[in-house]
Scaffold this active site. Structure first.
Site, PDB file in Angstrom:
ATOM      1  N   ASN A  35       0.916  -1.278  -0.183  1.00 21.02           N
ATOM      2  CA  ASN A  35       0.065  -0.012  -0.029  1.00 21.02           C
ATOM      3  C   ASN A  35       0.942   1.196  -0.057  1.00 21.02           C
ATOM      4  O   ASN A  35       1.953   1.131  -0.095  1.00 21.02           O
ATOM      5  CB  ASN A  35      -0.871   0.035   1.082  1.00 21.02           C
ATOM      6  CG  ASN A  35      -2.399   0.474   0.773  1.00 21.02           C
ATOM      7  OD1 ASN A  35      -2.481   1.258   0.436  1.00 21.02           O
ATOM      8  ND2 ASN A  35      -3.177  -0.473   0.906  1.00 21.02           N
ATOM      9  N   HIS A  49      22.911  -0.440  11.142  1.00 23.10           N
ATOM     10  CA  HIS A  49      24.413  -0.163  11.686  1.00 23.10           C
ATOM     11  C   HIS A  49      24.608  -1.252  12.863  1.00 23.10           C
ATOM     12  O   HIS A  49      23.821  -1.315  13.655  1.00 23.10           O
ATOM     13  CB  HIS A  49      24.450   1.343  11.996  1.00 23.10           C
ATOM     14  CG  HIS A  49      24.377   2.227  10.893  1.00 23.10           C
ATOM     15  ND1 HIS A  49      25.660   2.429   9.979  1.00 23.10           N
ATOM     16  CD2 HIS A  49      23.653   3.239  10.375  1.00 23.10           C
ATOM     17  CE1 HIS A  49      25.451   3.150   9.194  1.00 23.10           C
ATOM     18  NE2 HIS A  49      24.207   3.520   9.151  1.00 23.10           N
ATOM     19  N   LYS A 101      11.645 -10.072  16.055  1.00 19.29           N
ATOM     20  CA  LYS A 101      12.032 -11.505  16.003  1.00 19.29           C
ATOM     21  C   LYS A 101      11.110 -11.995  15.269  1.00 19.29           C
ATOM     22  O   LYS A 101       9.676 -11.748  14.781  1.00 19.29           O
ATOM     23  CB  LYS A 101      11.963 -12.060  17.651  1.00 19.29           C
ATOM     24  CG  LYS A 101      12.790 -11.519  18.332  1.00 19.29           C
ATOM     25  CD  LYS A 101      12.573 -12.094  19.802  1.00 19.29           C
ATOM     26  CE  LYS A 101      13.593 -11.464  20.824  1.00 19.29           C
ATOM     27  NZ  LYS A 101      13.417 -11.920  22.238  1.00 19.29           N
TER      28      LYS A 101
END
Length: 181
Positions: free
Chosen positions: A69, A99, A147
């Site tokens: 979308n 990073h 996770k």
């Protein structure tokens, strides 16, 4: 120089053209995204990629009948892989590059995001590098997914946690392509 020019055109010109066919042609040809049959990448999406013309180190692949979308951020530097019938709601951020906080040179690590068949990511959710969202899973709006999400789980919150389960007999086909979008 050419890569930067293509990135600029992709994100500031092409992504605002109100025709799927034009945008999809550009994304396939210049960004290197493999877009499946009957997919819809809406206007205003922002793409990150290292190299144009499909030479990104990791593939960016969308299965069939996927919807991405408006105003999503699609970071393909670490690789993006969508299954079939994946629904990405407005303003979702899929971030594959990060990073390294302890690196003295502020180095970067890329990890792919995989979103399996029938998964649905709600508005303004953020999915971080290396995450797999399982088949039929739902990510609630505004969540931050750090996770992997199990198949058919419903997750929400910051960080996202399992808050429910989805039915397993999913068999719909996403095919939404309005004339001008």
């Amino acid at each position: 120089m050419l890569a930067k020019l293509i990135a600029y055109w992709t994100n500031h010109l092409i992504s605002h053209i109100p025709f799927f066919a034009v945008r999809h042609w550009w994304y396939r040809t210049f960004v290197g995204v493999q877009i499946g049959k009957d997919c819809a990448v809406f206007m205003g999406c922002f793409w990150y990629f290292y190299r144009p013309f499909g030479r990104n180190p990791q593939p960016m692949v969308m299965g069939n009948n996927c919807i991405v979308n408006r105003r999503c951020t699609l970071d393909g530097r670490g690789g993006l892989r969508f299954g079939n019938n994946v629904s990405i709601s407005p303003e979702v951020s899929l971030i594959t590059s990060n990073h390294l906080k302890d690196d003295p040179n502020f180095g970067v690590e890329d990890k792919p995001i995989v979103i399996e068949d029938y998964a649905w990511v709600g508005s303004r959710a953020t999915v971080l590098p290396g995450v797999t969202i399982g088949r039929g899973a739902i990510v609630a709006a505004g969540s931050v997914v750090t996770k992997d999400v199990p198949a058919y789980a419903v997750v929400g919150g910051v960080p996202a946690k399992v808050i429910g389960e989805r039915a397993r007999d999913l068999r719909y086909t996403l095919n939404f392509q309005p004339w001008f979008e």
